[in-house]
Design an enzyme around this catalytic site. Sequence first.
Site, PDB file in Angstrom:
ATOM      1  N   TYR A 120       0.820  -1.213   0.000  1.00  0.00           N
ATOM      2  CA  TYR A 120       0.000   0.000   0.000  1.00  0.00           C
ATOM      3  C   TYR A 120       0.857   1.268   0.000  1.00  0.00           C
ATOM      4  O   TYR A 120       0.427   2.308  -0.472  1.00  0.00           O
ATOM      5  CB  TYR A 120      -0.896   0.042   1.244  1.00  0.00           C
ATOM      6  CG  TYR A 120      -2.216  -0.659   1.101  1.00  0.00           C
ATOM      7  CD1 TYR A 120      -2.279  -2.028   0.887  1.00  0.00           C
ATOM      8  CD2 TYR A 120      -3.408   0.046   1.218  1.00  0.00           C
ATOM      9  CE1 TYR A 120      -3.493  -2.674   0.788  1.00  0.00           C
ATOM     10  CE2 TYR A 120      -4.629  -0.592   1.117  1.00  0.00           C
ATOM     11  CZ  TYR A 120      -4.669  -1.949   0.897  1.00  0.00           C
ATOM     12  OH  TYR A 120      -5.879  -2.575   0.799  1.00  0.00           O
ATOM     13  N   LYS A 162       2.925 -15.282   2.673  1.00  0.00           N
ATOM     14  CA  LYS A 162       3.140 -16.023   1.421  1.00  0.00           C
ATOM     15  C   LYS A 162       4.635 -16.312   1.342  1.00  0.00           C
ATOM     16  O   LYS A 162       5.334 -15.932   0.395  1.00  0.00           O
ATOM     17  CB  LYS A 162       2.627 -15.188   0.237  1.00  0.00           C
ATOM     18  CG  LYS A 162       2.607 -15.907  -1.095  1.00  0.00           C
ATOM     19  CD  LYS A 162       1.534 -16.989  -1.194  1.00  0.00           C
ATOM     20  CE  LYS A 162       1.655 -17.734  -2.511  1.00  0.00           C
ATOM     21  NZ  LYS A 162       0.795 -18.954  -2.557  1.00  0.00           N
ATOM     22  N   ASP A 194      -3.107 -18.332   0.723  1.00  0.00           N
ATOM     23  CA  ASP A 194      -4.116 -19.047  -0.075  1.00  0.00           C
ATOM     24  C   ASP A 194      -4.814 -20.108   0.774  1.00  0.00           C
ATOM     25  O   ASP A 194      -6.039 -20.260   0.743  1.00  0.00           O
ATOM     26  CB  ASP A 194      -3.500 -19.647  -1.356  1.00  0.00           C
ATOM     27  CG  ASP A 194      -2.171 -20.351  -1.126  1.00  0.00           C
ATOM     28  OD1 ASP A 194      -1.641 -20.299   0.000  1.00  0.00           O
ATOM     29  OD2 ASP A 194      -1.665 -20.974  -2.081  1.00  0.00           O
ATOM     30  N   ASP A 218      -6.529  -6.897   4.135  1.00  0.00           N
ATOM     31  CA  ASP A 218      -7.640  -6.249   3.430  1.00  0.00           C
ATOM     32  C   ASP A 218      -8.537  -7.309   2.818  1.00  0.00           C
ATOM     33  O   ASP A 218      -9.757  -7.302   2.982  1.00  0.00           O
ATOM     34  CB  ASP A 218      -7.079  -5.317   2.343  1.00  0.00           C
ATOM     35  CG  ASP A 218      -8.190  -4.656   1.544  1.00  0.00           C
ATOM     36  OD1 ASP A 218      -9.148  -4.168   2.171  1.00  0.00           O
ATOM     37  OD2 ASP A 218      -8.101  -4.643   0.296  1.00  0.00           O
ATOM     38  N   ASP A 222     -12.540  -8.881   4.284  1.00  0.00           N
ATOM     39  CA  ASP A 222     -13.811  -8.903   3.539  1.00  0.00           C
ATOM     40  C   ASP A 222     -14.358 -10.331   3.481  1.00  0.00           C
ATOM     41  O   ASP A 222     -15.563 -10.558   3.613  1.00  0.00           O
ATOM     42  CB  ASP A 222     -13.623  -8.388   2.106  1.00  0.00           C
ATOM     43  CG  ASP A 222     -13.854  -6.887   1.979  1.00  0.00           C
ATOM     44  OD1 ASP A 222     -13.507  -6.155   2.928  1.00  0.00           O
ATOM     45  OD2 ASP A 222     -14.368  -6.446   0.929  1.00  0.00           O
TER      46      ASP A 222
HETATM   47  C1  IPM Z   1     -10.429  -1.183   3.903  1.00  0.00           C
HETATM   48  C2  IPM Z   1     -10.634  -0.572   2.555  1.00  0.00           C
HETATM   49  C3  IPM Z   1      -9.451   0.318   2.212  1.00  0.00           C
HETATM   50  C4  IPM Z   1      -8.212  -0.551   2.190  1.00  0.00           C
HETATM   51  C5  IPM Z   1      -9.607   1.108   0.905  1.00  0.00           C
HETATM   52  C6  IPM Z   1     -10.840   1.963   0.919  1.00  0.00           C
HETATM   53  C7  IPM Z   1      -8.383   1.918   0.601  1.00  0.00           C
HETATM   54  O1  IPM Z   1     -10.849  -1.552   1.595  1.00  0.00           O
HETATM   55  O2  IPM Z   1     -10.288  -0.429   4.880  1.00  0.00           O
HETATM   56  O3  IPM Z   1     -10.412  -2.412   3.992  1.00  0.00           O
HETATM   57  O4  IPM Z   1      -7.889  -1.160   1.160  1.00  0.00           O
HETATM   58  O5  IPM Z   1      -7.541  -0.617   3.217  1.00  0.00           O
HETATM   59 MG    MG Z   2     -10.985  -3.494   2.383  1.00  0.00          MG
END
Ligand code: IPM
Ligand code: MG
Length: 281
Positions: A120, A162, A194, A218, A222
């Site tokens: 990042y 990884k 993975d 990240d 999710d």
């Molecule tokens: C998160 C989001 C952010 C990230 C984006 C909006 C930059 O997806 O906080 O998980 O990738 O960290």
């Molecule tokens: Mg995110």
Amino acid sequence: MAVATQVLAELGEFEFDERLVGGAAIDAHGTPLTDEVLDACRDADAVLLAAVGGPKWDSTDPGAPRPEQGLLGLRQGLGLFANLRPVRPSPALLDASPLKRDRIEGTDLLVVRELTGGIYFGDSGLDGDTAHDTCVYSEPEVERIADVAFRLARRKVTSVDKANVLETSRLWRKVVTRVGEQNGGTPLEHLLVDNAAMQLVSRPAEFDVILTENLFGDILSDEAAMLTGSLGMLPSASLGDGSGPGLFEPVHGSAPDIAGTGTANPLAMFGSVAMMLRHGL
Ligand code: IPM
Ligand code: MG
């Protein structure tokens, strides 16, 4: 955010200083994060953040400001290297997950994501038809996030990397192992990312703390959100070394498809308020 401030008003007396970040700041000032807003955040006891983007500001033009830069600028500017994302399916929603109830029952895990390093924030660029993003980690960066993970672990730490491919991951694994030895009591396991992605849906209840680098965290958070049935359920805390404020925000985005309809799920925001009260204030 509107309902979060209502909840806070019910709970006590808080002084609010509302500022623009992300798309709204681009519209007002041409940049997703002004120095003034960053300074105001530095001066606060805690920063509560709502989601930042929308299709209006989506662009592949590398020169165009992006809402997400506001969020990344806050994380970096406030030194928020530790991102905590608890995942605990609500019993009432066990059947809302796309996964079977018997798989997710008993899940109570915490993703500890490194937030100010890795791909990042490494050097990146576009040169003609070639682009690059560089992933960089130093030992101190890994050490401090590993410390957080071991401090918060109740049963074990699962470190995700990884290491079969990436040099940064081999460094990560070495440092985490060392920190683990210093924290003798807590079991440590290493998983390749993975495999971790697979195990997160096949045996989520086995996890306690998942410690991982920025990009893997990240993606896995999710994925982990779906254990709760909805991305609208996950709160987060982003913390630094304690010398400045933490930042508290839902894991989800701005849900532009339902913006303005009054149907957004506020629970991730409420959870973020709870984390702010616990870790930030
Ligand atoms: C998160 C989001 C952010 C990230 C984006 C909006 C930059 O997806 O906080 O998980 O990738 O960290
Ligand atoms: Mg995110």
